[in-house]
Design an enzyme around this catalytic site. Structure first.
Site: not given
Length: 216
Positions: A6, A8, A164
Site C-alpha cells: 500500500d 499512504d 496499514d
C-alpha cells in the site's frame, strides 16, 4: 515471492498534504478547516470518499461531481510539500527487493502515485504500480491484487500484502493472501478491531524484512 505495498500510511506519511488540500477545498466553499487528525481518519478508500467525508464533516454540501476535480487540482499543487517516506523505508525496500518482486497497490490516483514514487526516488523498486483509478477498481476489491499475482506468475501463498488499514486487511483476505500490517500507519487503529492474531504486525519499516523472512 511477491510483496505488494500500500502507499499512504505504509510507505509514505502524506497526512499533512492530504489534510491541507482538503482544507483548501473546504475554505474555498466557505467552511472552516478541519484538524489534520480528523481528515487522516477519512483517508484510504479513494479521493472521492475523502472529499465526500471532508465536506460533510465541515457542514458543506458533498457535491462530489464538482468538488472532486477541484480537490485533485489542489492536491496536485501540494503533492510533495510535506509528504515523506517513513524513516527506514528506503532501507527496507532495498532489503526486500533483493529477495522478492515488489509492487504497489493503492487507492490513490495513478498519476499522483507515480509522481510521488518518482519524487521520493523509489519508483525503480517496483515492477508494477496500480492506482485506484485503474479499470481493476479500488481496494477492498481484490481484482488489482489478483492481477499483480498473475502478472508476477507466483502463487497466492507466495504473496504478501503490506498495508496499514482495514481496507488492506479486507483486500488480502478476499484474495486469500497473507497480510502484514504496519502499526505506525495512520489506518492501523481502524484495522485493530478486525485482527484475528494471524496477521503479521510491523512496528517499524525495519521489521518488515524479518517478518517476511527476507533480507537482513
Amino acid at each position: 515471492m511477491l510483496v505488494v505495498f500500500d502507499l499512504d500510511g505504509t510507505l509514505i506519511d502524506s497526512r499533512v498534504d492530504l489534510a491541507q488540500s482538503a482544507n483548501a477545498l473546504i475554505i474555498e466553499r466557505g467552511g472552516e478547516p478541519l484538524p489534520v487528525e480528523r481528515i487522516t481518519g477519512m483517508v484510504g478508500e479513494g479521493a472521492k470518499l475523502l472529499v465526500q467525508r471532508a465536506l460533510t464533516a465541515a457542514g458543506l454540501a458533498p457535491d462530489v461531481d464538482t468538488a472532486l476535480p477541484r480537490f485533485l487540482d489542489l492536491y496536485d499543487e501540494r503533492l510533495l510539500a510535506h509528504t515523506e517516506l517513513y524513516p527506514g523505508t528506503r532501507e527496507m525496500l532495498d532489503a526486500v527487493a533483493g529477495n522478492a518482486r515488489l509492487a504497489v497497490l493503492t487507492n490513490k490516483p495513478q498519476h499522483h502515485t507515480e509522481r510521488i514514487l518518482d519524487g521520493l526516488s523509489i519508483r525503480s523498486h517496483f515492477a508494477a504500480v496500480i492506482g485506484g483509478d485503474s479499470p481493476l477498481g479500488r481496494k477492498p476489491d481484490p481484482a488489482g491484487l489478483q492481477h499483480l499475482v498473475r502478472q508476477a506468475q507466483v502463487s497466492e501463498s507466495d504473496t504478501v500484502l503490506v498495508g496499514d488499514s482495514a481496507i488492506d486487511l479486507r483486500t488480502a483476505r478476499a484474495a486469500g493472501i497473507r497480510i502484514c500490517l504496519v502499526r505506525f500507519g495512520f489506518g492501523f487503529t481502524h484495522a485493530e478491531p478486525e485482527l484475528t492474531g494471524a496477521e503479521l504486525i510491523a512496528d517499524a519499516p525495519r521489521d518488515i524484512p524479518r517478518l517476511l523472512q527476507l533480507g537482513h
